[in-house]
Design a protein around this motif. Structure first.
Motif, PDB file in Angstrom:
ATOM      1  N   VAL A 191       0.862  -1.179   0.000  1.00 51.88           N
ATOM      2  CA  VAL A 191       0.000   0.000   0.000  1.00 51.88           C
ATOM      3  C   VAL A 191       0.898   1.228   0.000  1.00 51.88           C
ATOM      4  CG1 VAL A 191      -1.790   1.280   1.237  1.00 51.88           C
ATOM      5  CG2 VAL A 191      -1.850  -1.224   1.197  1.00 51.88           C
ATOM      6  N   VAL A 192       0.742   2.047  -1.054  1.00 51.94           N
ATOM      7  CA  VAL A 192       1.638   3.168  -1.267  1.00 51.94           C
ATOM      8  C   VAL A 192       1.037   4.431  -0.650  1.00 51.94           C
ATOM      9  CG1 VAL A 192       2.836   4.560  -3.001  1.00 51.94           C
ATOM     10  CG2 VAL A 192       2.447   2.113  -3.403  1.00 51.94           C
ATOM     11  N   SER A 193       1.870   5.225  -0.022  1.00 45.36           N
ATOM     12  CA  SER A 193       1.444   6.520   0.509  1.00 45.36           C
ATOM     13  C   SER A 193       2.216   7.619  -0.199  1.00 45.36           C
ATOM     14  CB  SER A 193       1.671   6.596   2.018  1.00 45.36           C
ATOM     15  OG  SER A 193       3.041   6.440   2.330  1.00 45.36           O
ATOM     16  N   TYR A 194       1.553   8.788  -0.356  1.00 48.58           N
ATOM     17  CA  TYR A 194       2.132   9.932  -1.036  1.00 48.58           C
ATOM     18  C   TYR A 194       2.205  11.081  -0.035  1.00 48.58           C
ATOM     19  CZ  TYR A 194       0.953   7.096  -5.096  1.00 48.58           C
ATOM     20  OH  TYR A 194       0.863   6.075  -5.987  1.00 48.58           O
ATOM     21  N   ILE A 195       3.403  11.523   0.243  1.00 42.88           N
ATOM     22  CA  ILE A 195       3.612  12.584   1.226  1.00 42.88           C
ATOM     23  C   ILE A 195       3.824  13.892   0.471  1.00 42.88           C
ATOM     24  CG2 ILE A 195       5.018  13.377   3.158  1.00 42.88           C
ATOM     25  CD1 ILE A 195       5.755  10.436   3.631  1.00 42.88           C
ATOM     26  N   ASP A 196       2.880  14.829   0.620  1.00 42.14           N
ATOM     27  CA  ASP A 196       2.889  16.072  -0.138  1.00 42.14           C
ATOM     28  C   ASP A 196       3.829  17.091   0.499  1.00 42.14           C
ATOM     29  OD1 ASP A 196       2.344  18.157  -1.798  1.00 42.14           O
ATOM     30  OD2 ASP A 196       0.177  18.192  -1.473  1.00 42.14           O
ATOM     31  N   HIS A 197       4.774  17.600  -0.283  1.00 43.75           N
ATOM     32  CA  HIS A 197       5.695  18.641   0.160  1.00 43.75           C
ATOM     33  C   HIS A 197       5.544  19.912  -0.679  1.00 43.75           C
ATOM     34  CE1 HIS A 197       7.625  15.851   2.839  1.00 43.75           C
ATOM     35  NE2 HIS A 197       8.003  15.052   1.850  1.00 43.75           N
ATOM     36  N   SER A 198       4.387  20.097  -1.336  1.00 45.19           N
ATOM     37  CA  SER A 198       4.178  21.269  -2.184  1.00 45.19           C
ATOM     38  C   SER A 198       4.234  22.542  -1.350  1.00 45.19           C
ATOM     39  CB  SER A 198       2.824  21.169  -2.885  1.00 45.19           C
ATOM     40  OG  SER A 198       2.769  19.997  -3.682  1.00 45.19           O
ATOM     41  N   THR A 199       4.705  23.641  -1.993  1.00 47.44           N
ATOM     42  CA  THR A 199       4.849  24.914  -1.282  1.00 47.44           C
ATOM     43  C   THR A 199       4.139  26.020  -2.064  1.00 47.44           C
ATOM     44  OG1 THR A 199       6.965  25.299  -2.386  1.00 47.44           O
ATOM     45  CG2 THR A 199       7.021  24.279  -0.210  1.00 47.44           C
ATOM     46  N   ASN A 200       3.669  27.035  -1.332  1.00 46.38           N
ATOM     47  CA  ASN A 200       2.973  28.185  -1.906  1.00 46.38           C
ATOM     48  C   ASN A 200       3.632  29.454  -1.373  1.00 46.38           C
ATOM     49  OD1 ASN A 200       1.181  29.955  -3.051  1.00 46.38           O
ATOM     50  ND2 ASN A 200      -0.656  29.051  -2.135  1.00 46.38           N
ATOM     51  N   PRO A 201       4.085  30.366  -2.263  1.00 48.99           N
ATOM     52  CA  PRO A 201       4.738  31.583  -1.762  1.00 48.99           C
ATOM     53  C   PRO A 201       3.782  32.512  -1.029  1.00 48.99           C
ATOM     54  CG  PRO A 201       4.433  31.687  -4.143  1.00 48.99           C
ATOM     55  CD  PRO A 201       4.081  30.292  -3.729  1.00 48.99           C
ATOM     56  N   THR A 202       2.475  32.327  -1.213  1.00 46.54           N
ATOM     57  CA  THR A 202       1.501  33.121  -0.471  1.00 46.54           C
ATOM     58  C   THR A 202       1.057  32.334   0.746  1.00 46.54           C
ATOM     59  OG1 THR A 202      -0.517  32.272  -1.496  1.00 46.54           O
ATOM     60  CG2 THR A 202       0.695  33.967  -2.711  1.00 46.54           C
ATOM     61  N   PRO A 203       0.472  33.011   1.727  1.00 48.11           N
ATOM     62  CA  PRO A 203       0.052  32.286   2.940  1.00 48.11           C
ATOM     63  C   PRO A 203      -1.272  31.557   2.792  1.00 48.11           C
ATOM     64  CG  PRO A 203      -0.406  34.623   3.167  1.00 48.11           C
ATOM     65  CD  PRO A 203       0.302  34.478   1.856  1.00 48.11           C
ATOM     66  N   TYR A 204      -1.793  31.489   1.563  1.00 50.33           N
ATOM     67  CA  TYR A 204      -3.122  30.918   1.363  1.00 50.33           C
ATOM     68  C   TYR A 204      -3.022  29.447   0.974  1.00 50.33           C
ATOM     69  CZ  TYR A 204      -4.195  35.849   1.339  1.00 50.33           C
ATOM     70  OH  TYR A 204      -4.288  37.158   1.683  1.00 50.33           O
ATOM     71  N   PRO A 205      -4.064  28.655   1.279  1.00 52.67           N
ATOM     72  CA  PRO A 205      -4.021  27.231   0.940  1.00 52.67           C
ATOM     73  C   PRO A 205      -4.253  27.008  -0.548  1.00 52.67           C
ATOM     74  CG  PRO A 205      -6.133  27.774   1.906  1.00 52.67           C
ATOM     75  CD  PRO A 205      -5.296  29.014   2.019  1.00 52.67           C
ATOM     76  N   PHE A 206      -3.880  25.814  -1.003  1.00 56.57           N
ATOM     77  CA  PHE A 206      -4.185  25.441  -2.379  1.00 56.57           C
ATOM     78  C   PHE A 206      -5.696  25.205  -2.510  1.00 56.57           C
ATOM     79  CE2 PHE A 206       0.208  23.694  -1.822  1.00 56.57           C
ATOM     80  CZ  PHE A 206       0.832  24.647  -2.623  1.00 56.57           C
ATOM     81  N   VAL A 207      -6.199  25.491  -3.720  1.00 54.00           N
ATOM     82  CA  VAL A 207      -7.636  25.302  -3.941  1.00 54.00           C
ATOM     83  C   VAL A 207      -7.932  24.072  -4.773  1.00 54.00           C
ATOM     84  CG1 VAL A 207      -8.135  27.758  -3.690  1.00 54.00           C
ATOM     85  CG2 VAL A 207      -7.603  26.839  -5.966  1.00 54.00           C
ATOM     86  N   ASP A 208      -6.902  23.540  -5.450  1.00 52.62           N
ATOM     87  CA  ASP A 208      -7.139  22.353  -6.274  1.00 52.62           C
ATOM     88  C   ASP A 208      -5.818  21.645  -6.513  1.00 52.62           C
ATOM     89  OD1 ASP A 208      -8.511  20.471  -7.679  1.00 52.62           O
ATOM     90  OD2 ASP A 208      -9.045  21.769  -9.379  1.00 52.62           O
ATOM     91  N   GLU A 209      -5.894  20.404  -6.958  1.00 53.96           N
ATOM     92  CA  GLU A 209      -4.710  19.636  -7.304  1.00 53.96           C
ATOM     93  C   GLU A 209      -5.061  18.632  -8.386  1.00 53.96           C
ATOM     94  OE1 GLU A 209      -3.215  17.294  -4.091  1.00 53.96           O
ATOM     95  OE2 GLU A 209      -5.151  16.376  -3.646  1.00 53.96           O
ATOM     96  N   ARG A 210      -4.038  18.186  -9.114  1.00 55.16           N
ATOM     97  CA  ARG A 210      -4.207  17.178 -10.145  1.00 55.16           C
ATOM     98  C   ARG A 210      -3.176  16.089  -9.935  1.00 55.16           C
ATOM     99  NH1 ARG A 210      -3.679  21.541 -14.960  1.00 55.16           N
ATOM    100  NH2 ARG A 210      -5.736  22.549 -14.835  1.00 55.16           N
ATOM    101  N   TRP A 211      -3.594  14.843 -10.049  1.00 50.90           N
ATOM    102  CA  TRP A 211      -2.694  13.689  -9.979  1.00 50.90           C
ATOM    103  C   TRP A 211      -2.821  12.896 -11.275  1.00 50.90           C
ATOM    104  CZ3 TRP A 211       0.842  12.647  -6.217  1.00 50.90           C
ATOM    105  CH2 TRP A 211       0.692  13.290  -4.982  1.00 50.90           C
ATOM    106  N   GLU A 212      -1.719  12.412 -11.744  1.00 51.95           N
ATOM    107  CA  GLU A 212      -1.708  11.483 -12.868  1.00 51.95           C
ATOM    108  C   GLU A 212      -0.848  10.284 -12.495  1.00 51.95           C
ATOM    109  OE1 GLU A 212      -0.460  13.273 -16.493  1.00 51.95           O
ATOM    110  OE2 GLU A 212      -1.887  14.935 -16.370  1.00 51.95           O
ATOM    111  N   GLY A 213      -1.379   9.107 -12.708  1.00 54.25           N
ATOM    112  CA  GLY A 213      -0.621   7.874 -12.439  1.00 54.25           C
ATOM    113  C   GLY A 213      -0.610   7.451 -10.996  1.00 54.25           C
ATOM    114  N   LYS A 214      -1.343   8.134 -10.139  1.00 52.20           N
ATOM    115  CA  LYS A 214      -1.335   7.817  -8.712  1.00 52.20           C
ATOM    116  C   LYS A 214      -2.196   6.584  -8.443  1.00 52.20           C
ATOM    117  CE  LYS A 214      -2.652   9.801  -4.223  1.00 52.20           C
ATOM    118  NZ  LYS A 214      -3.311  10.950  -3.562  1.00 52.20           N
TER     119      LYS A 214
END
Length: 667
Positions: A191-214
């Motif tokens: 069972v594979v887990s994906y640990i997100d390390h994405s960063t945003n230069p603004t203090p606001y959260p992400f509103v969407d994401e896209r995965w391919e092959g996950k």
């Protein structure tokens, strides 16, 4: 609302950019082309205030220092090239052969040459308002020409020069990043887990994401590419971030298997188990046998099970039988006498030992001194456990349990009451504890002391000045005795003049030398022994042949092995060293028959202690007289055997050295 938020972000980014200036520009190299189609591109006006004749600069409200002051030569104003380029965010370079200095950003390339009244702007020759020159190692360029070439406006009020220009700012994109775990992935299993390390230069959260092959579980072995993108609150998507995942073929469980060297074994014959287990990755981490006795003493079929486990937790089990015939190679008693490890116990008929013929012996006492500090054995208050004035060689024995209620330390202090300096040394030493189990303490203290005696350590010398008190044996006080812990130790000490030795017990953290004048001697407990004893080394030599029949030598019986007598120096009372604990025995057995087992049997109850047998330390732990500890076996010829020992404190006496016949070797 969105526009206000964006302007705040632009202001923050602009200030950050301008504060790092040329350093960032130099480190980053040439900027990427501006994407003017981005809806969030902003034009920001920069302002730079200079003062004639001063090196002070104010850029968008922040103060900076120029490499050289603003200069006026023949009515023309000059500024250091490196300083002005840094404020504009240009990357600078220098061509030594052409003697040209270049400033470059994403819009323009400006090239100046020392002593030339012309410069190039984006490859086009431009006449300057003044000729560049060198001042204190810095290139000075005409300020008005720089401003025109860098698309700036220039205003002069008194001595203040103001340049303004427009900077195009693009907000940084969010950045996608992630890792895949675990490191090893097996098709259809992991069972594979994906640990997100994405960063945003603004203090606001992400509103969407896209995965391919996950995928949570990859169905087939092979190589997969997993891609991730994130979107910020302004609708800006990050660049795709991809990780290549290598998926291994499914892990197979190990295969448990074993065999034995023979198809059948006799009673009392060693069984050799051969592990034949396999694993597809050769990653068996644990193999557990049950029922795999080294030897069997009952005929029949005996089940033996092996369980093996691989690195991924998969297991395999196999059960086989070992066939034991009715033929006897060795009985259980014979086998144990032959094969039990030195220091381990064999079973013995406790009632048979007193029936064995006792070997008589004569004790030869050797002039020596012993201090036994063992009363009160149970410490119930701080104070002086023993106090004696001694000259020459002396062996100290300590054995106490802490019942004071808090941690204490035991010290051996020496006071020089002479008018000359005393030389003193310590040599052999052994300590057990502090430990709550008296059996552990007794065994370890004798084992370590005898090992030290065997190694014959070089004496450690120190001096005690007249009327000085010093600590001897810092090892004794190194670890505090907690409540109910026992400490036992032996130490050999020599002084060339008389010293007053005091065994002191004080709370952990108390300076014993400072506290000494206020301490009193502890009263005896009326059960255990303290005192100074002479002739505390004993030699025993037995020239009879031993081992042809079952025999015994009894130690600590107070009849043949009589107790030492001495004085309690704290009271002047006569004392007997009950049990002769602390006494050193050296026994030489001149003739021990071939195939003889020497084993120690306790006759008074629990006994834990150690012996030097032909120079090797052998420790014994015996609970009662139905056990005997293996000390030594002779080989195919007669041997002389030397034993050195001191009877262990906290144990019971007497003990018997038994001499038992070994069975002949059978095949």
């Amino acid at each position: 609302m969105k526009s206000l938020k964006w302007m705040l972000i632009v202001s923050f980014l602009l200030m950050s950019c301008m504060s790092t200036g040329a350093q960032n520009a130099s480190a980053a190299g040439f900027a990427a082309p501006i994407d003017m189609s981005n809806a969030n591109v902003a034009n920001v006006t920069n302002r730079l205030d200079l003062t004639m004749g001063s090196a002070n600069m104010v850029h968008n409200g922040a103060a900076y220092k120029s490499a050289q002051p603003v200069a006026n030569i023949d009515g023309r104003t000059f500024i250091p090239f490196s300083s002005i380029a840094a404020r504009y965010g240009y990357a600078i370079s220098y061509d030594a052969k052409k003697k040209e200095s270049t400033a470059k950003n994403d819009k323009h390339e400006l090239v100046f040459k020392i002593g030339s009244g012309y410069a190039h702007r984006d490859g086009v020759l431009t006449q300057l308002t003044g000729v560049p020159y060198i001042s204190n190692g810095y290139l000075m360029v005409p300020l008005r020409s720089w401003g025109e070439m860098a698309d700036s406006t220039i205003a002069v009020v008194g001595k203040t020069i103001t340049l303004k220009w427009t900077t195009v700012v693009i907000p940084p994109k969010p950045k996608a990043n992630f890792e895949v775990q675990p490191a090893e992935i097996y098709a259809g299993q992991t069972v594979v887990s994906y640990i997100d390390h994405s960063t945003n230069p603004t203090p606001y959260p992400f509103v969407d994401e896209r995965w391919e092959g996950k995928m949570d579980v990859f169905p087939e072995p092979g190589t997969y590419v997993v891609t991730h993108q994130v979107e910020d609150t302004d609708g800006v998507w990050s660049e795709p971030y991809s990780v290549t995942v290598t998926v291994k073929a499914p892990n197979m469980p190990p295969v448990a298997d074993f065999t034995t060297e023979k198809s059948q074994y006799r009673i009392g014959e060693d069984v050799n188990y051969i592990d034949l287990s396999t694993d597809d990755e050769n990653a068996i981490v644990r193999a557990t046998f049950t029922g795999n006795d080294k030897v069997f003493f009952e005929p029949g079929e005996h089940s033996v099970t092996l369980v093996v486990e691989d690195a991924h937790g998969l297991t395999s089990t196999v059960t086989k039988t070992v066939t034991v015939t009715n033929e006897v190679l060795y009985t259980k008693d014979e086998y144990n006498r032959l094969n039990t490890k030195v220091g381990s116990n064999i079973a013995i008929d406790g009632a048979s030992v007193p029936q064995m013929p006792a070997i008589g012996y004569t004790i030869n006492s050797v002039r020596s001194q012993l201090v036994r500090s063992n009363s009160p054995e149970t410490l119930i208050r701080e104070g002086i456990a023993y106090d004696a004035q001694i000259t020459g060689q002396v062996r100290f024995m300590f054995h106490n349990v802490n019942k004071i209620g808090y941690p204490v330390r035991m010290y051996l202090l020496a006071t020089n009451n002479n008018s000359t300096t005393v030389n003193v040394n310590t040599s052999s030493f052994g300590i057990g504890g502090p430990d709550p189990t008296v059996a552990n303490v007794a065994k370890m203290s004798t084992a370590r002391y005898l090992a030290s005696v065997s190694s014959n350590p070089s004496p450690r010398w120190m001096t005690v000045k007249p009327h000085q008190t010093v600590e001897i044996l810092p090892e004794l006080s190194k670890v505090p005795m907690k409540l109910s812990e026992v400490l036992s130790a032996y130490a050999d000490i020599f002084s060339d003049q008389e010293l007053q030795y005091r065994v002191v017990v004080v709370a952990s953290g108390t300076n014993p030398i400072t506290a000494l004048p206020n301490l009193t001697v502890m009263p005896r407990d009326g059960i255990h022994v303290r005192g100074t004893f002479n002739n505390a080394d004993r030699t025993i030599e037995i020239n009879d042949t031993l081992g042809d029949t079952e025999q015994r030598i009894v130690i600590g019986d107070k009849t043949v092995d009589k107790y030492l007598d001495g004085i309690d120096d704290t009271t002047g009372e006569l004392q007997y060293n009950t049990g002769n604990f602390g006494t050193m025995y050296r026994m030489h057995l001149s003739h021990v028959s071939p195939h003889t087992l020497i084993a120690l049997n306790p006759r008074g109850g629990i006994y834990t202690g150690s012996f030097l047998v032909n120079g090797q330390v052998v420790s014994a732990s015996l609970m009662n007289n139905t056990q005997a500890a293996v000390l030594y076996r002779t080989g195919y010829t007669e041997e002389a055997v030397d034993l050195v020992f001191t009877l262990a404190g906290g144990s019971n006496l007497p003990v018997a050295l038994t001499f038992l016949k070994l069975p002949e070797i059978r095949w």
